[in-house]
Design a protein around this motif. Sequence first.
Motif, short mmCIF file in Angstrom:
data_model
loop_
_atom_site.label_atom_id
_atom_site.label_comp_id
_atom_site.label_asym_id
_atom_site.label_seq_id
_atom_site.Cartn_x
_atom_site.Cartn_y
_atom_site.Cartn_z
N GLY A 1 0.82 -1.22 0.00
CA GLY A 1 0.00 0.00 0.00
C GLY A 1 0.84 1.26 0.00
N ASN A 2 1.96 1.22 0.72
CA ASN A 2 2.86 2.37 0.75
C ASN A 2 3.39 2.66 -0.65
OD1 ASN A 2 4.79 4.27 1.28
ND2 ASN A 2 5.64 3.21 3.02
N TYR A 3 3.82 1.63 -1.35
CA TYR A 3 4.34 1.78 -2.72
C TYR A 3 3.22 2.26 -3.65
CZ TYR A 3 6.73 0.73 -7.08
OH TYR A 3 7.30 0.81 -8.32
N ILE A 4 2.05 1.68 -3.50
CA ILE A 4 0.90 2.07 -4.33
C ILE A 4 0.61 3.55 -4.15
CG2 ILE A 4 -1.59 1.80 -4.62
CD1 ILE A 4 -1.14 -1.21 -3.89
N SER A 5 0.61 4.00 -2.92
CA SER A 5 0.32 5.41 -2.63
C SER A 5 1.33 6.34 -3.29
CB SER A 5 0.33 5.62 -1.12
OG SER A 5 0.08 6.96 -0.80
N ARG A 6 2.60 5.97 -3.21
CA ARG A 6 3.63 6.82 -3.83
C ARG A 6 3.49 6.82 -5.35
NH1 ARG A 6 8.64 4.51 -2.56
NH2 ARG A 6 7.66 2.82 -1.42
N GLN A 7 3.16 5.68 -5.94
CA GLN A 7 3.02 5.61 -7.39
C GLN A 7 1.79 6.39 -7.86
OE1 GLN A 7 5.41 4.50 -9.43
NE2 GLN A 7 6.48 4.26 -7.48
N LEU A 8 0.71 6.31 -7.11
CA LEU A 8 -0.48 7.08 -7.49
C LEU A 8 -0.24 8.57 -7.34
CD1 LEU A 8 -3.33 4.89 -5.96
CD2 LEU A 8 -2.71 5.15 -8.37
N THR B 1 2.45 10.07 -8.06
CA THR B 1 3.19 10.50 -9.25
C THR B 1 2.44 10.18 -10.54
OG1 THR B 1 4.44 8.42 -9.35
CG2 THR B 1 5.41 10.24 -8.08
N GLN B 2 1.17 9.81 -10.43
CA GLN B 2 0.30 9.48 -11.57
C GLN B 2 0.80 8.26 -12.34
OE1 GLN B 2 -2.58 11.13 -11.78
NE2 GLN B 2 -1.90 12.36 -10.04
N ASN B 3 1.51 7.36 -11.69
CA ASN B 3 2.02 6.14 -12.32
C ASN B 3 1.09 4.98 -11.95
OD1 ASN B 3 3.50 4.15 -13.51
ND2 ASN B 3 5.39 4.57 -12.39
N THR B 4 -0.06 4.93 -12.60
CA THR B 4 -1.08 3.94 -12.22
C THR B 4 -0.70 2.52 -12.63
OG1 THR B 4 -2.30 4.39 -14.27
CG2 THR B 4 -2.95 5.61 -12.30
N LYS B 5 0.07 2.37 -13.67
CA LYS B 5 0.46 1.03 -14.12
C LYS B 5 1.26 0.30 -13.04
CE LYS B 5 1.01 -2.31 -17.07
NZ LYS B 5 -0.02 -3.30 -17.19
N ASP B 6 2.28 0.96 -12.49
CA ASP B 6 3.08 0.35 -11.43
C ASP B 6 2.25 0.12 -10.17
OD1 ASP B 6 5.30 0.15 -13.00
OD2 ASP B 6 6.36 1.86 -12.10
N ALA B 7 1.31 1.02 -9.89
CA ALA B 7 0.45 0.85 -8.72
C ALA B 7 -0.43 -0.39 -8.88
CB ALA B 7 -0.42 2.09 -8.52
N GLU B 8 -0.94 -0.61 -10.08
CA GLU B 8 -1.77 -1.79 -10.34
C GLU B 8 -0.95 -3.07 -10.21
OE1 GLU B 8 -3.42 -1.26 -14.21
OE2 GLU B 8 -4.70 0.40 -13.59
N VAL B 9 0.27 -3.04 -10.72
CA VAL B 9 1.14 -4.22 -10.63
C VAL B 9 1.45 -4.53 -9.17
CG1 VAL B 9 3.45 -5.09 -11.17
CG2 VAL B 9 2.11 -3.95 -12.94
N MET B 10 1.73 -3.51 -8.37
CA MET B 10 2.05 -3.74 -6.97
C MET B 10 0.83 -4.23 -6.19
SD MET B 10 4.06 -4.04 -4.50
CE MET B 10 5.58 -3.44 -5.16
N ALA B 11 -0.35 -3.74 -6.51
CA ALA B 11 -1.56 -4.21 -5.84
C ALA B 11 -1.76 -5.71 -6.10
CB ALA B 11 -2.77 -3.42 -6.31
#
Length: 107
Positions: A16-23, A25-35
Motif C-alpha cells: 500500500g505504501n508503494y501504491i500510494s507513492r506511485q499514485l 506521481t500518476q504512475n497507475t500502471k506500477d500501482a496496479e502491478v504492486m496491488a
Amino acid sequence: MFFIQAFSFFFGNGSGNYISRQLGTQNTKDAEVMASTGLFYTLVFSLIVMLLGWFFLEPISILLGSTPTILPYTRQYLGISLLGTPFIMGTFCINNQMRFHDSIITF
C-alpha cells in the motif's frame, strides 16, 4: 489470529505504501502491478500458513495451552479457523492497500 493479522498487515502496508507513492506521481500502471503482487504474495503465504497449521495442528494446540480434555475440540476449532486463513489475509491486505489508496486525494 495475531500471527495471521500481523503478516496480512505486513503485505498490505508494504504494498500500500508503494501504491500510494506511485499514485501520487500518476504512475497507475506500477500501482496496479504492486496491488496484484501484494495480494498474490499474501495469498501464497496464507496457503503456506494454512498447510503448516494443519500439519502441526496438535502441537500448536498443545503449545497454545490445550489440555488433553479439550484437545479434540481445540483441534476441530483451529482446523476450521485455518480454512479461512486465505480469505482473512486477503481481506486484510486489500483493506490496507485501500487505506493507502484513499490517502491520495487530489483537488
